[in-house]
Each structure stands twice: as C-alpha cells, then as structure tokens.
Design a protein around this motif. Sequence first.
Motif, PDB file in Angstrom:
ATOM      1  N   LEU A  40       0.835  -1.206   0.000  1.00 28.71           N
ATOM      2  CA  LEU A  40       0.000   0.000   0.000  1.00 28.71           C
ATOM      3  C   LEU A  40       0.869   1.256   0.000  1.00 28.71           C
ATOM      4  N   ALA A  41       1.944   1.243   0.777  1.00 23.83           N
ATOM      5  CA  ALA A  41       2.856   2.395   0.797  1.00 23.83           C
ATOM      6  C   ALA A  41       3.546   2.563  -0.559  1.00 23.83           C
ATOM      7  N   ALA A  42       4.005   1.457  -1.142  1.00 23.97           N
ATOM      8  CA  ALA A  42       4.657   1.539  -2.449  1.00 23.97           C
ATOM      9  C   ALA A  42       3.678   1.979  -3.531  1.00 23.97           C
ATOM     10  N   GLY A  43       2.456   1.479  -3.465  1.00 20.11           N
ATOM     11  CA  GLY A  43       1.447   1.852  -4.453  1.00 20.11           C
ATOM     12  C   GLY A  43       0.938   3.268  -4.282  1.00 20.11           C
ATOM     13  N   TRP A 101      -2.981   9.734 -10.019  1.00 24.53           N
ATOM     14  CA  TRP A 101      -4.023   9.694  -8.982  1.00 24.53           C
ATOM     15  C   TRP A 101      -4.947   8.497  -9.198  1.00 24.53           C
ATOM     16  N   GLY A 102      -5.250   8.197 -10.455  1.00 22.10           N
ATOM     17  CA  GLY A 102      -6.054   7.006 -10.744  1.00 22.10           C
ATOM     18  C   GLY A 102      -5.367   5.737 -10.297  1.00 22.10           C
ATOM     19  N   LEU A 103      -4.057   5.672 -10.483  1.00 23.57           N
ATOM     20  CA  LEU A 103      -3.298   4.508 -10.039  1.00 23.57           C
ATOM     21  C   LEU A 103      -3.312   4.393  -8.517  1.00 23.57           C
ATOM     22  N   VAL A 104      -3.181   5.521  -7.822  1.00 26.59           N
ATOM     23  CA  VAL A 104      -3.211   5.508  -6.353  1.00 26.59           C
ATOM     24  C   VAL A 104      -4.568   5.021  -5.853  1.00 26.59           C
ATOM     25  N   PHE A 105      -5.652   5.539  -6.415  1.00 25.26           N
ATOM     26  CA  PHE A 105      -6.983   5.122  -5.969  1.00 25.26           C
ATOM     27  C   PHE A 105      -7.270   3.669  -6.333  1.00 25.26           C
ATOM     28  N   THR A 106      -6.724   3.192  -7.438  1.00 22.88           N
ATOM     29  CA  THR A 106      -6.879   1.785  -7.796  1.00 22.88           C
ATOM     30  C   THR A 106      -6.159   0.890  -6.790  1.00 22.88           C
ATOM     31  N   VAL A 107      -4.960   1.292  -6.382  1.00 23.60           N
ATOM     32  CA  VAL A 107      -4.214   0.520  -5.380  1.00 23.60           C
ATOM     33  C   VAL A 107      -4.971   0.508  -4.063  1.00 23.60           C
ATOM     34  N   TRP A 108      -5.526   1.651  -3.655  1.00 24.82           N
ATOM     35  CA  TRP A 108      -6.285   1.707  -2.404  1.00 24.82           C
ATOM     36  C   TRP A 108      -7.512   0.807  -2.456  1.00 24.82           C
ATOM     37  N   SER A 109      -8.255   0.846  -3.563  1.00 26.79           N
ATOM     38  CA  SER A 109      -9.450   0.000  -3.644  1.00 26.79           C
ATOM     39  C   SER A 109      -9.072  -1.479  -3.697  1.00 26.79           C
ATOM     40  N   LEU A 110      -7.965  -1.801  -4.357  1.00 25.49           N
ATOM     41  CA  LEU A 110      -7.495  -3.181  -4.379  1.00 25.49           C
ATOM     42  C   LEU A 110      -7.087  -3.632  -2.977  1.00 25.49           C
ATOM     43  N   ALA A 111      -6.417  -2.750  -2.235  1.00 28.14           N
ATOM     44  CA  ALA A 111      -6.006  -3.103  -0.863  1.00 28.14           C
ATOM     45  C   ALA A 111      -7.228  -3.322   0.024  1.00 28.14           C
ATOM     46  N   LEU A 112      -8.242  -2.497  -0.125  1.00 27.95           N
ATOM     47  CA  LEU A 112      -9.462  -2.671   0.663  1.00 27.95           C
ATOM     48  C   LEU A 112     -10.151  -3.989   0.316  1.00 27.95           C
ATOM     49  N   THR A 113     -10.205  -4.315  -0.956  1.00 35.72           N
ATOM     50  CA  THR A 113     -10.837  -5.561  -1.388  1.00 35.72           C
ATOM     51  C   THR A 113     -10.082  -6.782  -0.873  1.00 35.72           C
TER      52      THR A 113
END
Length: 118
Positions: free
Chosen positions: A30-33, A75-87
């Motif tokens: 998550l930090a790297a993403g 920013w799209g990549l960051v939000f994609t990583v966050w949603s993937l981490a939540l999932t």
Amino acid sequence: MDWLRKLPGYQQRAPAGLEWRLLKALPRSLAAGTFGPLLAALLMHGWQALQASPDTVLALNAQLRQLQLFDYAMWGLVFTVWSLALTVTCGCVIVWMMKGPAYVADGYEVSHSDHPLP
C-alpha cells in the motif's frame, strides 16, 4: 445481541495460510502503491519545469495538458491501489473468520415449519 456466538463443542481451527501472508505484505504494498506514483508525478513536474522553454503559448498549453493528464493517471493509479487493498483486506478477513471456530446463527421462527403452506 451476540453476533459471533461460537458453536459449543466445536473449537477446531484451520491453519493459517495465504491470507496472513497477504495481510502482512499489505502495508508495504500500500505504501509503495501510494508513494510510487506520487513520487513519479513530482519527478514529472520537476522535469517539465527544467524542460520549460515556451516558444509559443500553444506549446506551453500542450505541455501543461500532458502534465495534467499524467497527474490524473497517477491519482487514478493511487486510488486503484487503495481500492485493491481494501478488497484484499476484506477477502482476507472473511477467509480468516471462515477458518476459525464454527459460529451459530440466531434461529428464526418460521410460521409454517411444521405444516408447509400449499
């Protein structure tokens, strides 16, 4: 109301598996993403500032458009990583609960349980 009431006499647990390895690796990924794309955006801003030699207004507008497009992509990549981490976190928690002891659900009275409706 006790939501997670354990089934009496059933305390066996399954061994930990992939879900714990994923949960342990999640903070680093998550930090790297998050910081990777943000650092790339900052480097792009610095590089554009060094390359800026606007001969015309159209060239400057094209550079600014490209920079803004790159910012949106990061920013799209960051939000994609966050949603993937939540999932992944939700999935790991579900698997962890399923591998634990058995839980009993509340019983619901069904009006026609003894005499089914026609």
